[in-house]
Enzyme design. Structure first.
Site, PDB file in Angstrom:
ATOM      1  N   HIS A   1      28.465  13.602 -22.716  1.00 40.71           N
ATOM      2  CA  HIS A   1      27.396  14.574 -22.966  1.00 40.71           C
ATOM      3  C   HIS A   1      27.926  15.955 -22.595  1.00 40.71           C
ATOM      4  O   HIS A   1      28.187  16.227 -21.408  1.00 40.71           O
ATOM      5  CB  HIS A   1      26.154  14.234 -22.132  1.00 40.71           C
ATOM      6  CG  HIS A   1      25.524  12.934 -22.496  1.00 40.71           C
ATOM      7  ND1 HIS A   1      26.014  11.727 -22.046  1.00 40.71           N
ATOM      8  CD2 HIS A   1      24.437  12.638 -23.284  1.00 40.71           C
ATOM      9  CE1 HIS A   1      25.275  10.750 -22.529  1.00 40.71           C
ATOM     10  NE2 HIS A   1      24.310  11.268 -23.279  1.00 40.71           N
TER      11      HIS A   1
ATOM     12  N   HIS B   1      15.130  14.525 -29.539  1.00 41.34           N
ATOM     13  CA  HIS B   1      15.620  13.416 -28.719  1.00 41.34           C
ATOM     14  C   HIS B   1      14.545  12.381 -28.352  1.00 41.34           C
ATOM     15  O   HIS B   1      14.458  11.912 -27.211  1.00 41.34           O
ATOM     16  CB  HIS B   1      16.269  13.958 -27.450  1.00 41.34           C
ATOM     17  CG  HIS B   1      17.303  13.056 -26.866  1.00 41.34           C
ATOM     18  ND1 HIS B   1      16.996  12.006 -25.999  1.00 41.34           N
ATOM     19  CD2 HIS B   1      18.642  13.018 -27.001  1.00 41.34           C
ATOM     20  CE1 HIS B   1      18.102  11.390 -25.634  1.00 41.34           C
ATOM     21  NE2 HIS B   1      19.130  11.977 -26.241  1.00 41.34           N
TER      22      HIS B   1
ATOM     23  N   TYR C   1      19.311   7.199 -26.996  1.00 40.93           N
ATOM     24  CA  TYR C   1      19.294   6.015 -26.135  1.00 40.93           C
ATOM     25  C   TYR C   1      19.920   4.789 -26.819  1.00 40.93           C
ATOM     26  O   TYR C   1      19.857   3.683 -26.282  1.00 40.93           O
ATOM     27  CB  TYR C   1      17.869   5.663 -25.684  1.00 40.93           C
ATOM     28  CG  TYR C   1      17.064   6.865 -25.255  1.00 40.93           C
ATOM     29  CD1 TYR C   1      17.349   7.524 -24.065  1.00 40.93           C
ATOM     30  CD2 TYR C   1      16.029   7.368 -26.059  1.00 40.93           C
ATOM     31  CE1 TYR C   1      16.627   8.639 -23.679  1.00 40.93           C
ATOM     32  CE2 TYR C   1      15.308   8.480 -25.676  1.00 40.93           C
ATOM     33  CZ  TYR C   1      15.614   9.124 -24.485  1.00 40.93           C
ATOM     34  OH  TYR C   1      14.889  10.239 -24.096  1.00 40.93           O
TER      35      TYR C   1
ATOM     36  N   ASP D   1      27.140  14.031 -26.968  1.00 40.04           N
ATOM     37  CA  ASP D   1      25.722  14.040 -27.323  1.00 40.04           C
ATOM     38  C   ASP D   1      24.977  15.203 -26.676  1.00 40.04           C
ATOM     39  O   ASP D   1      25.407  15.773 -25.655  1.00 40.04           O
ATOM     40  CB  ASP D   1      25.049  12.740 -26.867  1.00 40.04           C
ATOM     41  CG  ASP D   1      25.394  11.558 -27.758  1.00 40.04           C
ATOM     42  OD1 ASP D   1      26.324  11.686 -28.581  1.00 40.04           O
ATOM     43  OD2 ASP D   1      24.740  10.509 -27.619  1.00 40.04           O
TER      44      ASP D   1
END
Length: 303
Positions: A253, A166, A203, A112
């Site tokens: 990530h 985001h 999230y 991500d």
């Protein structure tokens, strides 16, 4: 006989007499006829002109080659026969290298928030193990690293939409959700020529409006490495290896260097245990459900 003819014959007789006397005295034989008013000396013959008639070939003796100099000269040895061209190979189907996750152990590695300055290194780690992964990109970062996004797609990885900036999509209006996704779709298409077929909500926050506006599967995860909180390569690798199961979707990530540093250990450890690295779509045979968390009930092989 008129006077002119007499003089002509008299001249010929005198010439013959002169030749006879010369031969008797010197023993030399003349090389050719003596020039006379009626028999002038022959001139040098001009060089023959090349024949340019259609179909005419130069008259060379067997084995003779025209003289040439320089690098364009032909070889003096016999010419070798040309090697036959290899027959064209039929194009192999793209599906040939994709494992059947119903029969073997598969895992989906997902990344991500990129692309970022470490994504290129991550691509090299994945290539070493012939691993496919899914990258959920942030639209505004795509504009900064378009070449990385293009190379990601060319390497066979899957690109997913992780919104433009985001935000928590559950706090936005339907129009704002559509804008976040549409801007990212356009950025990815401009960079890589494809439109993401998956969405990962930031999230993991989702609700009815998010599902309606996405118009494609929403991808969550089953193993959270918490690499964004714990910037520890050893911990990231340890959690990944300990919690993985066939069909797991692991969350990483790629904007964190500690995560990228952990990947060689993760890839090596899972490969040794017989896992195959696939994209999220490949994990489900190309048909992921509306909401994805894992494929634990679908991925086969020994547990």
């Amino acid at each position: 006989m008129n006077g002119g003819m007499k003089r002509y014959l008299s001249g010929i007789g005198m010439t013959a007499a002169t030749l006879a006397v010369t031969t008797a005295l010197t023993g030399a034989t003349p090389a050719g006829p003596t020039p006379s008013p009626t028999h002038p000396a022959p001139s040098a013959s001009p060089a023959p002109k090349p024949d340019h008639r259609p179909g005419h070939k130069p008259d060379h003796k067997p084995g003779h080659r025209p003289d040439r100099t320089g690098p364009s000269a032909e070889p003096t040895g016999p010419a070798e026969p040309a090697e036959p061209a290899e027959p064209a190979r039929p194009a192999e189907p793209v599906e040939a290298d994709k494992p059947d996750c119903r029969k073997v152990k598969c895992v989906a590695l997902t990344f991500d928030d990129g692309p970022g300055p470490y994504t290129g290194t991550l691509l090299r780690h994945l290539a070493k193990y012939r691993a496919h992964a899914t990258f959920f990109v942030v639209g505004r970062n795509v504009g900064v690293y378009p070449d990385v996004v293009r190379r990601t797609a060319e390497a066979g990885h899957e690109l997913g939409n992780h919104t433009w900036s985001h935000p928590d999509l559950t706090r936005l209006s339907p129009a704002a959700i559509r804008s976040q996704l549409a801007r990212t779709d356009q950025a990815v298409k401009s960079a890589a020529g494809v439109v993401p077929g998956l969405v990962r909500p930031p999230y993991g926050a989702t609700d009815r409006d998010v599902r309606r506006q996405a118009h494609r599967p929403l991808v969550l995860w089953s193993v959270d490495t918490l690499d964004w909180r714990y910037r520890d390569s050893a911990r990231v690798a340890r959690v990944s290896l300990k919690r993985v199961r066939p069909g797991s979707v692991i969350l990483f990530h790629d904007i964190h260097p500690t995560t990228v540093k952990a990947l060689p250990r993760v890839l090596k450890g899972l490969s040794a245990r017989g896992y195959r690295f696939v994209t999220v779509s490949e994990l489900f045979g190309g048909r992921p459900p509306k909401v994805v968390r894992n494929a634990r009930g679908l991925s086969g092989g020994p547990r």
